[in-house]
Design a protein around this motif. Structure first.
Motif, short mmCIF file in Angstrom:
data_model
loop_
_atom_site.label_atom_id
_atom_site.label_comp_id
_atom_site.label_asym_id
_atom_site.label_seq_id
_atom_site.Cartn_x
_atom_site.Cartn_y
_atom_site.Cartn_z
N VAL A 141 14.95 2.10 -27.44
CA VAL A 141 14.18 0.91 -27.14
C VAL A 141 12.74 1.35 -26.89
N LEU A 146 18.45 -4.21 -22.37
CA LEU A 146 18.58 -3.68 -23.72
C LEU A 146 18.71 -2.16 -23.70
N HIS A 147 17.93 -1.50 -22.85
CA HIS A 147 18.02 -0.04 -22.75
C HIS A 147 19.42 0.38 -22.30
N PHE A 170 12.08 -8.78 -33.82
CA PHE A 170 13.22 -8.74 -32.89
C PHE A 170 12.99 -9.66 -31.69
N LEU A 217 20.42 -6.39 -31.23
CA LEU A 217 20.44 -4.94 -31.02
C LEU A 217 21.67 -4.32 -31.67
N GLU A 218 22.82 -4.95 -31.51
CA GLU A 218 24.03 -4.42 -32.13
C GLU A 218 23.89 -4.40 -33.65
N GLN A 261 22.20 -1.37 -22.67
CA GLN A 261 23.12 -1.70 -23.76
C GLN A 261 23.04 -0.67 -24.88
N ALA A 262 21.83 -0.20 -25.16
CA ALA A 262 21.65 0.76 -26.25
C ALA A 262 22.44 2.03 -26.01
N MET A 274 18.98 -11.54 -28.43
CA MET A 274 18.50 -10.16 -28.60
C MET A 274 19.61 -9.12 -28.41
N THR A 305 9.96 -3.61 -29.00
CA THR A 305 10.19 -4.90 -28.36
C THR A 305 9.43 -5.01 -27.05
N ARG A 308 15.13 2.94 -33.84
CA ARG A 308 14.55 2.35 -32.64
C ARG A 308 14.19 0.89 -32.89
N ILE A 309 13.96 0.19 -31.77
CA ILE A 309 13.52 -1.20 -31.80
C ILE A 309 12.23 -1.30 -30.99
#
Length: 266
Positions: free
Chosen positions: A196, A186-187, A146, A156-157, A189-190, A152, A169, A166-167
């Motif tokens: 994350v 990212l957190h 990732f 994530l989407e 956005q998640a 990124m 990263t 989970r990712i």
């Protein structure tokens, strides 16, 4: 996702420790790790461990209640896999499922540094089928391939759509502490749709800045230089490396205690 993981997801911060041998499994459990990522060859970012170690980890997991996730990565280097290599990953997922492990860690990219959606969709479907067959789902983590994605947030989407839990990263930087801005983005956005999991260079010194991003799962090796020097003959023949490191129980415990003191989510 295993029952143990499901109980703590979203309620408190968790520490995952990556290990590559029996000593590492024992040290991670004794030190208070919440979850183990089982690998080989951590010096190159981790590769698929042997089936014998998988079975040993499964026995330790059953005895301790600590979930174990298998890294399925067939070789070092990049993450563009041929169909034959994808078949190896699928077989490793089956090994994890049949051994009783809680989850698997996979990833694949295309030549344009985007997630290989067809390959990953097939591997995720395979994982879900194996989970259904055994009556307990495999938790799905997208590994640090990732971090090589050019976009990124878009990746994530895709991970959400594919069905990953989970990712793992570092926010697109070699070390997570240098990727905190992206980790925070990212957190946010998640938004609870995917976890994350922040990893790479996580230590007592970097942990506060990493947790300040809002992430609630962290991944560390907790390795220190081996206390036992390699035999000179082993080094001369290339049977051992001069900079050997091993999972350190005290290092796990120190980090686990810091993680445990982090405020729980509402």
């Amino acid at each position: 996702m295993s029952v143990a993981e499901d109980m703590v997801r979203g309620t408190r911060t968790m520490l995952e420790v990556c290990v590559e041998d029996l000593h590492g499994i024992d040290a991670a459990i004794a030190g208070g790790a919440d979850r183990i990522e089982l690998c080989a060859a951590l010096g190159v970012g981790g590769l698929t461990p042997p089936a014998s170690l998988v079975r040993a980890a499964a026995a330790s997991s059953e005895a301790s209640g600590v979930p174990v996730h298998l890294l399925a990565r067939p070789r070092e280097g990049g993450f563009v896999y041929t169909p034959r290599e994808q078949a190896l990953i699928a077989d490793d997922i089956r090994t994890a499922a049949e051994a009783g492990l809680a989850g698997i860690v996979i990833g694949a990219l295309d030549a344009n540094h985007r997630l290989d959606l067809p390959a990953l969709a097939a591997l995720v479907a395979h994982s879900k089928s194996l989970g259904d067959a055994r009556g307990r789902p495999l938790s799905l983590t997208l590994h640090r391939a990732f971090d090589l994605c050019r976009d990124m947030p878009d990746a994530l989407e895709s991970a959400v759509t594919l069905g990953f839990d989970r990712i793992l990263t570092s926010g697109g930087a070699p070390k997570a502490v240098d990727g905190v801005e992206m980790l925070a983005a990212l957190h946010q956005q998640a938004a609870g749709r995917i976890i994350v999991l922040a990893g790479s260079g996580v230590s007592p010194e970097t942990l506060p800045a990493i947790l300040a991003t809002g992430v609630r799962e962290v991944h560390a090796s907790c390795r220190t230089p081996s206390a036992t020097a390699a035999d000179p003959a082993e080094l001369r023949f290339g049977f051992a490396s001069p900079g050997r490191a091993a999972t350190n129980r005290d290092a796990v415990e120190r980090l686990a205690n810091m993680v445990a003191r982090h405020p729980a989510l509402e």
